[in-house]
Motif scaffolding. Sequence first.
Motif, short mmCIF file in Angstrom:
data_model
loop_
_atom_site.label_atom_id
_atom_site.label_comp_id
_atom_site.label_asym_id
_atom_site.label_seq_id
_atom_site.Cartn_x
_atom_site.Cartn_y
_atom_site.Cartn_z
N CYS A 140 9.70 -8.22 -7.30
CA CYS A 140 9.92 -8.76 -8.36
C CYS A 140 8.88 -9.79 -8.51
O CYS A 140 9.21 -10.91 -7.21
CB CYS A 140 11.18 -8.66 -9.18
SG CYS A 140 12.14 -9.48 -8.24
N CYS A 141 8.36 -9.51 -8.98
CA CYS A 141 6.73 -10.74 -9.19
C CYS A 141 6.34 -11.51 -10.97
O CYS A 141 6.81 -9.97 -12.23
CB CYS A 141 5.60 -10.06 -8.65
SG CYS A 141 5.70 -9.43 -6.61
N ARG A 142 5.69 -12.36 -10.74
CA ARG A 142 5.60 -13.08 -12.45
C ARG A 142 4.30 -12.00 -12.22
O ARG A 142 3.58 -11.65 -10.83
CB ARG A 142 5.26 -14.10 -12.18
CG ARG A 142 6.85 -14.97 -12.29
CD ARG A 142 7.06 -16.13 -12.87
NE ARG A 142 8.08 -16.72 -12.74
CZ ARG A 142 8.69 -17.34 -12.04
NH1 ARG A 142 8.64 -17.39 -10.64
NH2 ARG A 142 10.06 -17.37 -11.73
N TYR A 170 4.59 -17.12 -7.76
CA TYR A 170 3.87 -15.13 -8.59
C TYR A 170 4.81 -14.22 -7.79
O TYR A 170 5.29 -13.66 -8.30
CB TYR A 170 2.49 -15.19 -8.08
CG TYR A 170 2.44 -13.37 -7.66
CD1 TYR A 170 2.49 -12.65 -8.66
CD2 TYR A 170 1.85 -13.36 -6.51
CE1 TYR A 170 1.98 -11.42 -8.41
CE2 TYR A 170 1.57 -12.08 -5.85
CZ TYR A 170 1.31 -11.17 -6.89
OH TYR A 170 1.31 -9.65 -6.59
N LEU A 171 5.39 -14.79 -5.97
CA LEU A 171 6.20 -13.32 -5.65
C LEU A 171 7.94 -14.20 -6.55
O LEU A 171 8.58 -13.18 -5.60
CB LEU A 171 6.00 -13.63 -4.39
CG LEU A 171 5.20 -13.42 -3.59
CD1 LEU A 171 4.44 -13.35 -2.35
CD2 LEU A 171 4.92 -12.10 -4.21
N MET A 172 7.93 -14.78 -7.21
CA MET A 172 9.73 -15.72 -8.06
C MET A 172 9.72 -15.65 -6.35
O MET A 172 11.48 -15.71 -6.83
CB MET A 172 9.75 -14.09 -8.50
CG MET A 172 9.73 -14.36 -9.45
SD MET A 172 10.20 -12.73 -10.51
CE MET A 172 11.06 -13.08 -11.15
N SER A 244 1.64 -4.33 -0.79
CA SER A 244 0.88 -4.72 -1.67
C SER A 244 1.61 -6.10 -2.41
O SER A 244 0.92 -6.87 -3.43
CB SER A 244 1.53 -3.37 -3.73
OG SER A 244 3.01 -3.68 -3.01
N VAL A 245 2.66 -6.69 -1.96
CA VAL A 245 3.26 -7.72 -1.60
C VAL A 245 3.67 -8.71 -0.28
O VAL A 245 4.49 -9.29 -0.73
CB VAL A 245 3.82 -8.06 -3.16
CG1 VAL A 245 3.97 -7.63 -4.53
CG2 VAL A 245 5.57 -7.13 -3.26
N ASP A 246 3.25 -8.47 0.90
CA ASP A 246 3.75 -8.94 1.54
C ASP A 246 3.89 -9.84 1.97
O ASP A 246 2.77 -10.92 0.90
CB ASP A 246 2.09 -8.33 3.15
CG ASP A 246 0.67 -8.68 2.66
OD1 ASP A 246 0.34 -8.91 1.73
OD2 ASP A 246 -0.09 -9.29 3.37
N VAL A 247 4.83 -10.69 2.33
CA VAL A 247 4.72 -11.93 2.51
C VAL A 247 5.21 -12.12 3.95
O VAL A 247 5.49 -11.07 4.83
CB VAL A 247 6.17 -12.15 1.87
CG1 VAL A 247 6.07 -12.37 0.01
CG2 VAL A 247 7.49 -11.76 2.38
#
Length: 247
Positions: A140-142, A170-172, A244-247
């Motif tokens: 979940c992201c902002r 952004y990545l919360m 899409s939101v790789d960390v």
Amino acid sequence: MHFDFFMYDINIVIVNWKAKQEIDICLESLFEDIKDEDLDVIVHVVDNSQNEDGIYELLKEKYPQVVYLDPGGNVGFGKAQNMGMRQQSARFYLPLNPDIEFLPKERALPTLVNFLEENGSAGLAAPKLLNSDGSIQYSCCRFPGFWDQIGRRLGWDRRMKSFKKRVDDYLMKDFDHSRTVPVDWVIGSFMLIPQEVIKEVGMFDERFFMYFEDCDWCRRIWENGRQVYYIHNIRVKHAHHRDSVDV
């Protein structure tokens, strides 16, 4: 979208891109998740890879209840999802990634359906995603600023502490993942949405070939007066192939 007289409870759409093995695991765990539940579910697999991996044969032999769709080539994630959703009306729609694995005894789908039925302001619900090792995935992201994604793709967060702090926000990463709360947006690996919300906001914007169609969808849900919910006590595994939101 057409609406038949008979509606399923859930129309699940999986887009395949050479992910036969992952889809096998996903489907086996999915049908176990809804076993003995009073849910009429239909599953569509939209094959963007045109059976290069033999997915058609797998479905025919092991999952004959699953509908195979060939869009005629790699049409992108959003367009393929829309194709599957248009095939059959349902009370709820579930865009689902091939690399999702439902956990034993979690009853993820029945619980999420109940949540949406009991919370009229909720426009979309998504579970907690776990990495393969069981750790929490930042799903979940902002809503991002203009430079957030550009900088991440260029690796600025690995070179500049100030930008890393911005990306972490952004990545919360500061978020308490033990709470069920509304969030700006969730990655499109597992998004349960009611039919009436799709009627209000539309399907995925097909101008996005891949990436950010999920963020755009959630933004439209919020703009229409609904909320996007992260459900902390429902867990599924996500191998995270679509980063899409790789960390």
